[in-house]
Each structure stands twice: as C-alpha cells, then as structure tokens.
Design an enzyme around this catalytic site. Sequence first.
Site, PDB file in Angstrom:
ATOM      1  N   HIS A 104     -10.016   2.223   0.702  1.00  0.00           N
ATOM      2  CA  HIS A 104      -9.636   0.868   1.444  1.00  0.00           C
ATOM      3  C   HIS A 104     -10.727   1.158   2.891  1.00  0.00           C
ATOM      4  O   HIS A 104     -10.208   0.661   3.894  1.00  0.00           O
ATOM      5  CB  HIS A 104      -7.972   1.096   2.213  1.00  0.00           C
ATOM      6  CG  HIS A 104      -7.690  -0.192   2.684  1.00  0.00           C
ATOM      7  ND1 HIS A 104      -8.196  -0.989   3.690  1.00  0.00           N
ATOM      8  CD2 HIS A 104      -6.830  -1.206   1.952  1.00  0.00           C
ATOM      9  CE1 HIS A 104      -7.549  -2.026   3.746  1.00  0.00           C
ATOM     10  NE2 HIS A 104      -6.394  -2.146   3.000  1.00  0.00           N
ATOM     11  N   HIS A 159       0.732  -1.246  -0.093  1.00  0.00           N
ATOM     12  CA  HIS A 159       0.190  -0.052  -0.084  1.00  0.00           C
ATOM     13  C   HIS A 159       0.750   1.385  -0.127  1.00  0.00           C
ATOM     14  O   HIS A 159       0.474   2.147   0.696  1.00  0.00           O
ATOM     15  CB  HIS A 159      -0.842  -0.053   1.046  1.00  0.00           C
ATOM     16  CG  HIS A 159      -2.049  -1.065   1.111  1.00  0.00           C
ATOM     17  ND1 HIS A 159      -2.550  -1.540  -0.034  1.00  0.00           N
ATOM     18  CD2 HIS A 159      -2.746  -1.648   1.990  1.00  0.00           C
ATOM     19  CE1 HIS A 159      -3.593  -2.449   0.216  1.00  0.00           C
ATOM     20  NE2 HIS A 159      -3.513  -2.464   1.379  1.00  0.00           N
ATOM     21  N   GLU A 177     -11.545  -3.496  -2.452  1.00  0.00           N
ATOM     22  CA  GLU A 177     -10.599  -2.489  -2.833  1.00  0.00           C
ATOM     23  C   GLU A 177     -10.446  -2.757  -4.556  1.00  0.00           C
ATOM     24  O   GLU A 177      -9.771  -3.387  -4.970  1.00  0.00           O
ATOM     25  CB  GLU A 177      -9.436  -2.856  -2.238  1.00  0.00           C
ATOM     26  CG  GLU A 177      -9.221  -2.631  -0.636  1.00  0.00           C
ATOM     27  CD  GLU A 177      -8.198  -3.425   0.040  1.00  0.00           C
ATOM     28  OE1 GLU A 177      -6.971  -3.240  -0.695  1.00  0.00           O
ATOM     29  OE2 GLU A 177      -8.409  -4.356   0.622  1.00  0.00           O
TER      30      GLU A 177
END
Length: 300
Positions: free
Chosen positions: A134, A60, A264
């Site tokens: 997210h 991420h 996501e």
Amino acid sequence: DGNLENVALTFDSIPEFLTKPNPFFGATAGRVANRIAKGKFTLNGQTYTLATNNGENHLHGGVEGFNKKVWDAEPYTNDSILGVKMTYRSPDGEEGYPGTLTSTQWIELTPDNTIRIRFEASTDQPTIVNLTNHTYFNLSGIKGDVLDHEFQFWADYYTPVDEGLIPTGEIKDVTDTPFDFRKPNKLGDQIAANGGGFDHNMILKQEPSDEMKHFVRVKHPASGRVMDMYSDNMGVQFYTGNFIENFAGADGKTYQKHWGFCLESQNWPDAINHENFPSPILNPGEKYEHRIEYRFSVED
C-alpha cells in the site's frame, strides 16, 4: 542528473510508524486488503463477522490488520540484490477470520532500480486472503500533488462501486469513461472528468495465471521519472490519496489531498461476496502466491 529524492509518502523515523496513525504508508495490507461489505462473509455455510472499521464496512484487515503487526524480519543479499524476508503468523480468529494463516513476503531492491515483492501464505483451515502493498508514490519528490503525473493503464475494464466504495458486482468497459487510461492521460484531467479522485479496482486479468503483466506506466514529465508496475494478480486498486488532509509527513512536509497515488495489486475487492469475481478462498494444502514489481527509470 544524479539527483536523488524521495518518491514515497513516509515518516522521518521507524518509531513513528508504531506510534502515529497513518493511512497505510508503505504497509502490507491483510489478511484481506480492500473492503468487505458490512464486514460479513459466508464460507462453507458459516457466516463470519469482521470488524467494521470503514463506516459499515471492513477495510484492509480490520482494526489491527497486518499493517499494524511487527513481522519477523531477516535481511539478506543475493547477487547484488538487497532484500528482507518477513513472516507473520495470524492466529485463528484474529479480526474475525477463520484459520491460522502463515504469511511470508520477500521485498527486494535490484541493481536495475526495481522493487520486487513476493507474497506466499498457507492456512490450516479454509479462509480468505488478499495481500497487497500500500505504498503511496509521488514521483515529483513530494513537492506537491500528483495531478500532473501521466498514467497509462493496460486495463479494458474496471469494477464500479457504490457510495460506500463497495463493488456493485458489475464489470464495466472503460471506453468513453474517465477510467480509460489506455493512452497516457494527465491524472488531473481524469479526476476532473470523474468528479473526484479514484479509489477503484482496475482489472488486470479475468482468469488467474502466474503471468507477470505490465499493467501501469506512470511518468512525471517535469522530472522525467517513470515507474512501471508489473503484477501476476487479477486487479490493481488505483487510489489517489483522496482522504489525506493536513498530514504531518517526513522532511517537515504536510501531505494534502492527492499528494500520493497507490497501485495496490490485488484480487478484486469484496470478492468473497460476489460469485462472478475471482475467488479469494485459500484451503489447507494450497499456497497463496502473489508477485509485484515497481520498476523505476528516467526519460527525457
């Protein structure tokens, strides 16, 4: 019945997002969401090394990904839409990525109970990009885990992963696997069949297009709340809050394992290291675009 409850894991105040560690509650993940194996990739013959913040892998966007940045924000209203335009300029070399990347997102709430998210990005050097939202959802009103939620995915394939949750490169049919949600299934039953939670890329498309596809429907039978997700991207990471434990959240609640799920919308994980995956490369003069919609409703 007109009763309003929160359906997303969160904090009580904005300052807590800036001072407390959290597992990406409501965050924009980037510059590249999801995992990159061993924090390395090669682009145009040059190898780049990124932060390894998830075991030996990059996750991420790194140690200080886009989720930890305060974006420039401009609220607006338009035809009853309430929205905010947010921009962040990521300098060349940030977290090891090449090129200065300018990212803009629009997040809107519409009168028909839809959260609409649109991303755009441009770069001054070849780089890679994969932005997503997210948010952890829990349609029960955060009254417990989400194992009683019913999920239906319009996904015929998924990408299997190794022990480090890195895709193996295989594209696998969901038939006769716990990943087959083509008919509505209770999450708890599928997790039991899978021997644990989900943290996998469900394949939305195998060829890029700008078509918005209805990909997931989630229903909480006890309340009647329904969330339908649409996306124009290539896949959706389905994550079931496997790593949440004794987390002090909003309203005095302590979040536990499987108390939230994430959908996501994304390019496929570790795509830069798999030639058979859709390319995450963005070149100067090109525009990265990505749209997501979460549509909320109630059924008996």
